[in-house]
Design a protein around this motif. Structure first.
Motif, PDB file in Angstrom:
ATOM      1  N   VAL A  28       0.841  -1.167   0.025  1.00  0.00           N
ATOM      2  CA  VAL A  28      -0.069   0.126   0.007  1.00  0.00           C
ATOM      3  C   VAL A  28       0.845   0.999  -0.047  1.00  0.00           C
ATOM      4  N   ARG A  29       0.745   2.205  -0.688  1.00  0.00           N
ATOM      5  CA  ARG A  29       1.267   3.430  -1.000  1.00  0.00           C
ATOM      6  C   ARG A  29       0.189   4.718  -0.804  1.00  0.00           C
ATOM      7  N   LEU A  76      -2.858   3.652  -3.253  1.00  0.00           N
ATOM      8  CA  LEU A  76      -2.411   3.008  -4.169  1.00  0.00           C
ATOM      9  C   LEU A  76      -2.278   1.467  -3.450  1.00  0.00           C
ATOM     10  N   GLU A  77      -2.882   0.432  -3.950  1.00  0.00           N
ATOM     11  CA  GLU A  77      -2.590  -1.061  -3.520  1.00  0.00           C
ATOM     12  C   GLU A  77      -2.038  -1.832  -4.822  1.00  0.00           C
ATOM     13  N   ASN A  78      -0.675  -2.189  -4.554  1.00  0.00           N
ATOM     14  CA  ASN A  78      -0.224  -2.706  -5.692  1.00  0.00           C
ATOM     15  C   ASN A  78       0.001  -2.210  -7.207  1.00  0.00           C
ATOM     16  N   GLY A  79       0.270  -0.807  -6.819  1.00  0.00           N
ATOM     17  CA  GLY A  79       0.225   0.222  -7.971  1.00  0.00           C
ATOM     18  C   GLY A  79      -0.990   0.396  -8.724  1.00  0.00           C
ATOM     19  N   ARG A  80      -2.264  -0.046  -7.937  1.00  0.00           N
ATOM     20  CA  ARG A  80      -3.595   0.253  -8.502  1.00  0.00           C
ATOM     21  C   ARG A  80      -4.374   1.132  -7.430  1.00  0.00           C
ATOM     22  N   ALA A  81      -5.154   2.380  -8.098  1.00  0.00           N
ATOM     23  CA  ALA A  81      -5.674   3.224  -7.171  1.00  0.00           C
ATOM     24  C   ALA A  81      -6.756   2.486  -6.418  1.00  0.00           C
ATOM     25  N   VAL A  82      -7.080   2.962  -4.989  1.00  0.00           N
ATOM     26  CA  VAL A  82      -7.972   2.260  -4.194  1.00  0.00           C
ATOM     27  C   VAL A  82      -8.769   3.273  -3.741  1.00  0.00           C
ATOM     28  N   HIS A  99      -4.361  10.128  -2.501  1.00  0.00           N
ATOM     29  CA  HIS A  99      -4.669   9.027  -3.061  1.00  0.00           C
ATOM     30  C   HIS A  99      -4.081   7.907  -2.367  1.00  0.00           C
ATOM     31  N   GLU A 144       6.526   4.257   1.587  1.00  0.00           N
ATOM     32  CA  GLU A 144       4.847   4.249   1.611  1.00  0.00           C
ATOM     33  C   GLU A 144       4.197   5.265   1.614  1.00  0.00           C
TER      34      GLU A 144
END
Length: 616
Positions: A3-4, A14-20, A12, A111
């Motif tokens: 998670v970032r 990001l979970e594994n590079g995808r927006a959440v 924003h 992160e």
């Protein structure tokens, strides 16, 4: 799950590079508030105010817990402390923990973009650091005061790094290529003088002197209109140098030295040093000393607040650390107390004039760096003018509220400030807080041995340990009993330990060595709001200094919700601590410092039949 989080622009996740999707508006506000204060406790009261402003529902605390629970599912577990900044989470850990009536969101550099920005800026990778920004920090949440104050702090840090980057570009002769970006940033921050000077320098490198002069005139008018101030002396001198030049302007390697970060140099013989003597028996505290030194010598936010209970040794820590940092602050190390001998606040003008006297303010023919007497008519302006372009360390002792500290903080330059305070002063933006707990048992015994002799302690370490535990391991209490034992050389440690049975006996022993102990304890309790004042005295009826919520509510004669609010006020004032880790409200264990508990017990007999007027 990797998670970032991003706050250097719109929020924003990001979970594994995808927006959440971060959830509802209120959950997003909570996430933004915790991320903007990452790895720092945010009180539940502050979060409730952020979520509901001045009209929280009766169920606000319960609703807050629901939002926190939702964020825990979204954010995942905390990263493993043994792993690097870009590693994954550790097993079985919670990223959002409950601490001392508030919440902490734990995250590592890799992160959270704000932490990555800071790490790269400190490493000198300024272009990479600036590349992490996607717009205005926390865009869309600036209407929430708690978040806006943190966003403004990030904005100021961005400007500082941007100015350093632009200065480096100018030094490399690349000012012409940086003009567009410098102008765009300066338009968003038109009153930032160092940025404006760098913009002018870039224009000069490109041979556009008339535009540089126009920038100065624009700034001069804006300062006069908005603040009623003229440009700084350094900027005015730079402007005059442009007017006096003939022919094409030669390329300049950045702005004049007055507005550049000062280069480290050895202390000058004339640099003021108002520090008290380094405590000769200073013991332990390796981690707090290291943390405080890192904050004061770091590249950003050189403001530290050392907090802890009465008698924890906050002043000793600040002074000891300041002595160790002489080479980092060549323009002086200053110390000023915000309280007089009677414990009352000193007028701000007195505090400022003490500092200015140390810097030779008013001596027209004084040492280098002295200010003209005319500029000392307004001590606030004179103090800020002295700090500009200097690197000094200021120790501000015994603050009780933010308003006492703010006028002393540098508005420009590379100076650092460390504040000692029992309250946490959460309203000081950008402050790094260093919590000072009591001694460990080993530190307390070592301190005792330094005063009464290691041989005497080694002969009966069990009794020595019992004596320091009776003081609650507070440095003040340990010092007082150590001074007492140094006088009572004929008394065995075992016999003296038997005297310290707690309550009146403990205070009698301590006050025999320092009659001001009771005065200081009475002052620390007497300055509290009425409800908190009464609560401390009522808690003296408890049989032990460690207690649970239900027992506190019983003694305070109020419901649990009211008791929680009062206890959290005492936590904020560092008059209580929480033992253990997160748990439900009724399972939390509170602890009152030993000296304060002894004082409260002494007063309990006189107040047991009196009920607080209002605890709500």
């Amino acid at each position: 799950m990797a998670v970032r989080f991003g706050i250097l622009g719109p929020l924003h996740v990001l979970e594994n590079g995808r927006a959440v999707d971060p959830g509802s508006r209120k959950q997003q506000i909570l996430l933004a508030a915790l991320l903007s204060h990452a790895n720092t406790r945010v009180s539940a009261d502050s979060l409730v105010e952020a979520l509901w402003d001045d009209a929280p529902p009766r169920t606000a605390r319960k609703n807050l817990q629901v939002y926190v629970s939702g964020l825990r599912r979204l954010a995942g577990p905390e990263p493993s402390p043994e792993s690097g900044p870009d590693s994954g989470p550790g097993p079985g850990t919670t990223r959002i923990s409950h601490q001392a009536g508030g919440y902490v969101l734990h995250t590592a550099e890799g992160e959270l973009d704000a932490l990555s920005f800071e790490q790269r800026a400190r490493a000198g990778a300024l272009t990479e650091a600036l590349g992490l920004w996607r717009g205005s920090a926390l865009d869309g949440f600036r209407d929430v005061p708690l978040i806006d104050s943190a966003a403004q702090r990030l904005d100021r840090r961005f400007l500082g790094v941007f100015e350093d980057w632009l200065d480096a570009e100018l030094a490399a002769g690349c000012g012409a290529e940086a003009i567009e970006r410098a102008t765009e940033t300066a338009q968003r921050h038109p009153l930032r003088e160092r940025l404006r000077m760098l913009q002018m320098t870039a224009l000069c490198q490109a041979g556009r002197r008339s535009e540089a002069l126009a920038v100065y005139d624009e700034l001069r008018q804006a300062l006069a209109h908005e603040l009623g101030l003229p440009p700084s002396p350094a900027l005015a001198r730079f402007y005059r140098s442009l007017l006096c030049e003939a022919g094409p302007v030669r390329p300049r390697p950045g702005p004049p030295a007055e507005l550049r970060p000062p280069v480290p140099r050895p202390p000058r013989a004339t640099a003021p040093n108002l520090l008290p003597t380094d405590p000769p028996a200073f013991t332990g505290r390796a981690a707090p000393v290291r943390r405080l030194a890192e904050v004061l010598t770091g590249g950003a936010g050189r403001l530290a607040v050392v907090t802890g209970p009465l008698g924890a040794g906050k002043t000793a820590l600040a002074v000891h650390t300041a002595h160790r940092l002489a080479e980092h602050f060549p323009d002086g190390r200053l110390f000023v107390r915000l309280r007089g001998e009677d414990g009352r606040p000193r007028p701000l003008e007195d505090v400022l004039r003490q500092l200015l006297a140390a810097t030779a303010c008013g001596e027209r023919d004084g040492p280098a760096g002295a200010l003209p007497a005319a500029e000392c008519s307004d001590p606030r302006w004179a103090w800020q003018l002295w700090l500009t372009g200097r690197r000094a360390l200021v120790v501000v002792d015994d603050a009780r509220r933010e308003s006492e500290v703010r006028p002393l903080l540098p508005e420009a330059g590379e100076s650092a400030v460390v504040v000692t305070a029992r309250p946490r002063l959460i309203g000081l933006e950008g402050a790094h807080r260093v919590w000072l707990p009591p001694f460990t048992a080993d530190e307390a015994v070592e301190f005792l041995g330094r005063t009464i002799g290691a041989e005497r302690v080694d002969a009966d370490r069990e009794s020595a340990a019992r004596i320091v535990r009776a003081t609650g391991l507070l440095p003040l209490g340990v010092r007082l009993v150590a001074d007492r034992l140094a006088f009572l050389r004929h008394v065995p440690l075992g016999e003296y330990g038997a005297r310290l049975g707690g309550g009146r006996a403990l205070l009698d022993e301590l006050c025999g060595g320092d009659p001001l102990v009771r005065v200081r304890l009475a002052e620390s309790v007497g300055e509290l709001p009425e409800a908190a004042h009464w609560a401390v005295l009522r808690l003296g009826l408890l049989a032990r200094p460690v207690f649970a919520l239900d027992r506190a509510a019983e003694v305070l004669d109020c419901d649990r919700g009211t008791a929680v609010r009062v206890l959290e006020d005492l936590l904020e004032a560092s008059l209580l601590t929480v033992t253990g880790t997160e748990g439900l409200a009724h399972t939390v264990r509170y602890e009152m410092p030993a000296l304060l508990y002894a004082y409260a017990r002494e007063r309990a007999a006189r107040t047991a039949d009196r009920v607080p007027v209002h605890l709500g």
